[in-house]
Design an enzyme around this catalytic site. Structure first.
Site, PDB file in Angstrom:
ATOM      1  NE  ARG A 147      -1.883  -2.334   2.662  1.00  0.00           N
ATOM      2  CZ  ARG A 147      -1.807  -3.541   2.370  1.00  0.00           C
ATOM      3  NH1 ARG A 147      -2.857  -3.878   1.844  1.00  0.00           N
ATOM      4  NH2 ARG A 147      -1.066  -4.429   2.829  1.00  0.00           N
ATOM      5  CB  THR A 148       3.468   2.529   2.313  1.00  0.00           C
ATOM      6  OG1 THR A 148       2.836   1.992   3.524  1.00  0.00           O
ATOM      7  CG2 THR A 148       4.131   4.150   2.662  1.00  0.00           C
TER       8      THR A 148
ATOM      9  CE  LYS B 207      27.204  -1.980  -7.436  1.00  0.00           C
ATOM     10  NZ  LYS B 207      27.353  -0.726  -8.647  1.00  0.00           N
TER      11      LYS B 207
ATOM     12  NE  ARG C 119       7.447   0.683   4.744  1.00  0.00           N
ATOM     13  CZ  ARG C 119       5.997   0.073   4.787  1.00  0.00           C
ATOM     14  NH1 ARG C 119       6.015  -0.978   4.353  1.00  0.00           N
ATOM     15  NH2 ARG C 119       5.279   0.794   5.069  1.00  0.00           N
TER      16      ARG C 119
ATOM     17  CG  HIS D 188       3.963   4.112   8.478  1.00  0.00           C
ATOM     18  ND1 HIS D 188       4.008   4.927   7.417  1.00  0.00           N
ATOM     19  CD2 HIS D 188       3.617   3.137   7.948  1.00  0.00           C
ATOM     20  CE1 HIS D 188       3.555   4.414   6.375  1.00  0.00           C
ATOM     21  NE2 HIS D 188       3.518   3.213   6.657  1.00  0.00           N
TER      22      HIS D 188
HETATM   23  C1  NCD Z   1       2.056  -1.150   8.184  1.00  0.00           C
HETATM   24  C2  NCD Z   1       3.540  -0.941   8.200  1.00  0.00           C
HETATM   25  O1  NCD Z   1       4.373  -1.224   7.181  1.00  0.00           O
HETATM   26  O2  NCD Z   1       4.296  -0.429   9.242  1.00  0.00           O
HETATM   27  N1  NCD Z   1       1.741  -1.006   6.910  1.00  0.00           N
HETATM   28  C3  NCD Z   1       1.187  -0.169   6.182  1.00  0.00           C
HETATM   29  O3  NCD Z   1       2.436   0.817   6.052  1.00  0.00           O
HETATM   30  N2  NCD Z   1       0.061   0.258   5.900  1.00  0.00           N
HETATM   31  C4  NCD Z   1       1.679  -2.132   9.043  1.00  0.00           C
HETATM   32  C5  NCD Z   1       2.072  -3.555   8.945  1.00  0.00           C
HETATM   33  O4  NCD Z   1       3.231  -3.771   8.378  1.00  0.00           O
HETATM   34  O5  NCD Z   1       1.837  -4.302   9.791  1.00  0.00           O
END
Ligand code: NCD
Length: 313
Positions: free
Chosen positions: A52-53, A82, A103, A131
Site C-alpha cells: 500500500r504505502t 555493494k 522505508r 510511520h
Molecule cells: C504497516 C507498516 O508497514 O508499518 N503497513 C502499512 O504501511 N500500511 C503495518 C504493518 O506492516 O503491519
C-alpha cells in the site's frame, strides 16, 4: 513542512485540519495536475516490503502529474548491496529527486536521511519506530467515518510494542479530547513507556487491558494490527508463534455482535488473521475505505510539501 519524520511534528489541530481539508478537496477533484510541467520527481526508496504505502505514494505523484523513481528492494537492488551507507545513497538520490519517500528497517533511518538530504524526506516506516503518513490517514479516516475524533473511545489493539503505525497514531491522538484510549495487547508486546508518558502528559485517559470482548460494547474505533513478525528476535519467536496461533484479540463475527452499530474497525494492513474475512462485508469494516483515504491524503501532502502551501485552490 520540510521533512515528515515523526508524528510529534503535528502538534496542533489547525495544521491537522488543514491537511484534512486539503484531502477532502482532493477527494472532490481527484485528478488535479498540480505538478504538470513542473518536472517534479519523487523517489521511493524501500528497504522493507510494502504494497500500500509505496503504491499509494507513487499513484499520488502520478495523478498529480509528477514523475516517479522507485527502488522496491533497495537492500538488494541498490548500491546498498555493494556496501554503500544510507547517507551516501540519500545524498545521491536527492540530486535526482525533489522528494524522497524512505522505508527502512532501522529505527531513526529517516532522521539520518534528513540530516544529509537536500530535499524533503518522508518517513514511510523506520523499523519499529514511526510511520507518520499512515497515522495521518488513520486519523483522517476516524474523522471522516465517525464525524469527529473528540469524545471517542478508541482501542489500539495488537502489537503495541512494534507497530510503528500505532506509535505515530498515539502521538497524533494526543492532540484531541478523546474520551478514553484502551491499549489492548498481550503483556509481551505492550506499549512503550515513553508513549504512555506522552499521552498522560496530554491528559489522555488510558486503560490497559487484555479483555477485548469486555470493552467491545463501549468502543467507537477498533484499530487492529498484526504481530510484527519481522521484529521478533529468534529468542522471542516461540512467544510469537504461540500468540499468533491462539490470537485472543481476533475480530470476528462473534465480536461484531458485541460492538455498537456505529463503531468502526480500522487496520493499516496487511492483516494475517487478526480480522477474519467474515467481517469485511459489515459496514463497520472501514479498512479498505482507509486505503482509499490514504491515496487522497498523500496527494494532499505532496502538494503541500512541494508547492509549499496548505490550502489547495
Ligand atoms: C504497516 C507498516 O508497514 O508499518 N503497513 C502499512 O504501511 N500500511 C503495518 C504493518 O506492516 O503491519
Amino acid at each position: 513542512m520540510e521533512h515528515i519524520l515523526k508524528a510529534q511534528q503535528f502538534s496542533n489541530r489547525e495544521d491537522l485540519d488543514k491537511i484534512f481539508e486539503a484531502t477532502d478537496w482532493i477527494r472532490k477533484n481527484p485528478n488535479p495536475l498540480f505538478f504538470k510541467n513542473s518536472g517534479y520527481i519523487m523517489a521511493t526508496m524501500f528497504y522493507e516490503p510494502s504494497t500500500r504505502t509505496r503504491f499509494s505514494f507513487e499513484t499520488a505523484m502520478k495523478k498529480l502529474g509528477g514523475g516517479v523513481l522507485s527502488t522496491e528492494n533497495a537492500e538488494e537492488f541498490s548500491s546498498t548491496a555493494k556496501g554503500e551507507v544510507l547517507e551516501d545513497s540519500i545524498r545521491t538520490v536527492s540530486v535526482y529527486a525533489d522528494v524522497i519517500v524512505l522505508r527502512h528497517h532501522i529505527e531513526g533511518a529517516a532522521e539520518r536521511a534528513a540530516e544529509v538530504s537536500d530535499v524533503p524526506i518522508i518517513n514511510a516506516g523506520d523499523g519499529a519506530g514511526q510511520h507518520p503518513t499512515q497515522a495521518l490517514l488513520d486519523l483522517y479516516t476516524i474523522q471522516r467515518e465517525c464525524g469527529s475524533i473528540d469524545g471517542k473511545t478508541i482501542a489500539l489493539i495488537g502489537d503495541l510494542a512494534h507497530s510503528r503505525t500505532i506509535h505515530s497514531l498515539a502521538y497524533l491522538l494526543s492532540n484531541y479530547d478523546i474520551k478514553k484510549l484502551y491499549l489492548v495487547s498481550p503483556e509481551f508486546v505492550k506499549m512503550k513507556k515513553e508513549i504512555i508518558y506522552h499521552l498522560a502528559e496530554h491528559n489522555i485517559t488510558i486503560e490497559i487491558t487484555s479483555e477485548l470482548a469486555k470493552i467491545a460494547p463501549e468502543v467507537d474505533v477498533f484499530y487492529q494490527t498484526r504481530l510484527q513478525k519481522e521484529r521478533f528476535l529468534a529468542s522471542d519467536f516461540q512467544m510469537y508463534q504461540k500468540y499468533h496461533k491462539q490470537n485472543e484479540f481476533r475480530i470476528d463475527a462473534e465480536l461484531l455482535k458485541l460492538m455498537k452499530p456505529e463503531a468502526r474497525i480500522l487496520h493499516p494492513l496487511p492483516r494475517v488473521g487478526e480480522i477474519l474475512h467474515e467481517v469485511d462485508s459489515d459496514p463497520r469494516a472501514a479498512y479498505f475505505r482507509q486505503v482509499k483515504n490514504g491515496l487522497y491524503l498523500r496527494m494532499a501532502l505532496l502538494v503541500m510539501l512541494l508547492n509549499g502551501r496548505y490550502i489547495i485552490k
